[in-house]
Design a protein around this motif. Structure first.
Motif, mmCIF file in Angstrom:
data_model
loop_
_atom_site.group_PDB
_atom_site.id
_atom_site.type_symbol
_atom_site.label_atom_id
_atom_site.label_comp_id
_atom_site.label_asym_id
_atom_site.label_seq_id
_atom_site.Cartn_x
_atom_site.Cartn_y
_atom_site.Cartn_z
ATOM 1 N N UNK A 113 -12.876 -6.383 -7.575
ATOM 2 C CA UNK A 113 -13.452 -5.076 -7.263
ATOM 3 C C UNK A 113 -14.948 -5.125 -7.543
ATOM 4 N N UNK A 114 -15.708 -4.445 -6.705
ATOM 5 C CA UNK A 114 -17.146 -4.328 -6.887
ATOM 6 C C UNK A 114 -17.490 -2.848 -6.913
ATOM 7 N N UNK A 115 -18.099 -2.398 -7.998
ATOM 8 C CA UNK A 115 -18.572 -1.020 -8.116
ATOM 9 C C UNK A 115 -20.083 -1.033 -7.986
ATOM 10 N N UNK A 116 -20.596 -0.241 -7.055
ATOM 11 C CA UNK A 116 -22.040 -0.201 -6.829
ATOM 12 C C UNK A 116 -22.464 1.209 -6.486
ATOM 13 N N UNK A 123 -27.824 -3.090 -10.311
ATOM 14 C CA UNK A 123 -26.941 -4.186 -9.871
ATOM 15 C C UNK A 123 -25.480 -3.749 -9.803
ATOM 16 N N UNK A 124 -24.755 -4.400 -8.915
ATOM 17 C CA UNK A 124 -23.331 -4.101 -8.743
ATOM 18 C C UNK A 124 -22.538 -4.621 -9.942
ATOM 19 N N UNK A 125 -21.417 -3.973 -10.219
ATOM 20 C CA UNK A 125 -20.519 -4.384 -11.307
ATOM 21 C C UNK A 125 -19.325 -5.094 -10.685
ATOM 22 N N UNK A 126 -19.120 -6.353 -11.042
ATOM 23 C CA UNK A 126 -18.016 -7.159 -10.523
ATOM 24 C C UNK A 126 -16.852 -7.132 -11.518
ATOM 25 N N UNK A 127 -15.653 -6.904 -11.017
ATOM 26 C CA UNK A 127 -14.449 -6.875 -11.856
ATOM 27 C C UNK A 127 -13.362 -7.737 -11.222
ATOM 28 N N UNK A 128 -12.630 -8.461 -12.041
ATOM 29 C CA UNK A 128 -11.466 -9.206 -11.578
ATOM 30 C C UNK A 128 -10.231 -8.480 -12.079
ATOM 31 N N UNK A 129 -9.388 -8.067 -11.143
ATOM 32 C CA UNK A 129 -8.178 -7.345 -11.501
ATOM 33 C C UNK A 129 -7.082 -8.352 -11.839
ATOM 34 N N UNK A 130 -6.350 -8.068 -12.907
ATOM 35 C CA UNK A 130 -5.256 -8.956 -13.308
ATOM 36 C C UNK A 130 -3.928 -8.294 -12.947
ATOM 37 N N UNK A 141 -13.642 -1.021 -16.464
ATOM 38 C CA UNK A 141 -15.089 -1.233 -16.527
ATOM 39 C C UNK A 141 -15.665 -0.209 -17.483
ATOM 40 N N UNK A 142 -16.505 -0.674 -18.403
ATOM 41 C CA UNK A 142 -17.103 0.226 -19.391
ATOM 42 C C UNK A 142 -18.460 0.713 -18.923
ATOM 43 N N UNK A 143 -18.876 1.822 -19.520
ATOM 44 C CA UNK A 143 -20.195 2.416 -19.279
ATOM 45 C C UNK A 143 -20.442 2.716 -17.800
ATOM 46 N N UNK A 144 -19.474 3.350 -17.175
ATOM 47 C CA UNK A 144 -19.627 3.787 -15.787
ATOM 48 C C UNK A 144 -20.112 5.233 -15.816
ATOM 49 N N UNK A 148 -21.750 9.324 -7.737
ATOM 50 C CA UNK A 148 -21.193 8.646 -6.564
ATOM 51 C C UNK A 148 -21.258 7.132 -6.730
ATOM 52 N N UNK A 149 -20.178 6.477 -6.310
ATOM 53 C CA UNK A 149 -20.074 5.027 -6.368
ATOM 54 C C UNK A 149 -19.406 4.530 -5.103
ATOM 55 N N UNK A 150 -19.642 3.265 -4.783
ATOM 56 C CA UNK A 150 -18.922 2.592 -3.705
ATOM 57 C C UNK A 150 -18.017 1.560 -4.364
ATOM 58 N N UNK A 151 -16.724 1.624 -4.045
ATOM 59 C CA UNK A 151 -15.741 0.678 -4.569
ATOM 60 C C UNK A 151 -15.304 -0.225 -3.432
ATOM 61 N N UNK A 152 -15.541 -1.521 -3.597
ATOM 62 C CA UNK A 152 -15.087 -2.496 -2.611
ATOM 63 C C UNK A 152 -14.007 -3.354 -3.252
ATOM 64 N N UNK A 153 -12.850 -3.404 -2.597
ATOM 65 C CA UNK A 153 -11.725 -4.220 -3.066
ATOM 66 C C UNK A 153 -11.555 -5.424 -2.152
ATOM 67 N N UNK A 154 -11.422 -6.596 -2.747
ATOM 68 C CA UNK A 154 -11.168 -7.829 -2.010
ATOM 69 C C UNK A 154 -9.918 -8.473 -2.600
#
Length: 174
Positions: A113-116, A123-130, A141-144, A148-154
């Protein structure tokens, strides 16, 4: 004299329109327009830097590849749903459920997931989902910050396997 009363007469003064008066009005008008334009330009540039991507040409060249990937994703007929929440401490939790075209859970996916922020130099926040349960993926993700945010899921199955991409706009309240 009939019809005139002694107190009814009043004196009117006439002001002549001179060249200086016209010049002062024109100068004042254009000064107000200049100040308004400076105001709008300042706030437009301070809220949006104007740069969406640093490599515009490369992004344009990749467009046909994105169209082909979108068609391949549609052919997969995966059912991917998600839920995004944010607590009072600023911790955002992203939960994704993935199922194949028959409704069976998709296990073993690499989900990122990318939060931007939209139109922000932040900078965008990159997250790996388990994967927790079968076909369910999560990350925090901390300190969000609120807003408005854009969430991109790959999601990808295997190294060169099938891929899924989703981009959504979300809003976190304070």
């Amino acid at each position: 004299m009939a019809g005139t009363a002694a107190g009814a007469q009043h004196q009117t003064t006439e002001r002549k329109m001179t060249g200086r008066t016209v010049l002062a009005w024109l100068g004042g008008f254009f000064f107000v327009m200049l100040v308004a334009n400076i105001f709008f330009v300042y706030f437009a540039l301070s809220t949006f830097p104007g740069v969406v991507t640093d490599r515009v040409y490369e992004a344009g060249q990749a467009y046909n590849g994105e169209i082909a990937a979108s068609r391949a994703q549609k052919a997969l007929n995966w059912d991917v749903s998600g839920n995004v929440t944010r607590d009072d401490n600023g911790v955002a939790r992203i939960e994704v459920t993935a199922r194949d075209s028959n409704g069976a859970p998709l296990s073993g996916l690499a989900v990122e997931a990318t939060l931007q922020r939209p139109a922000s130099p932040e900078p965008a926040r990159q997250l790996t989902l388990s994967e927790g349960e079968l076909g369910r993926y999560a990350a925090e993700a901390e300190e969000i910050a609120p807003g408005r945010w854009i969430l991109q899921l790959d999601a990808r199955s295997g190294e060169d396997g099938e891929a899924f991409r989703s981009q959504n706009r979300i809003f976190f309240a304070e």
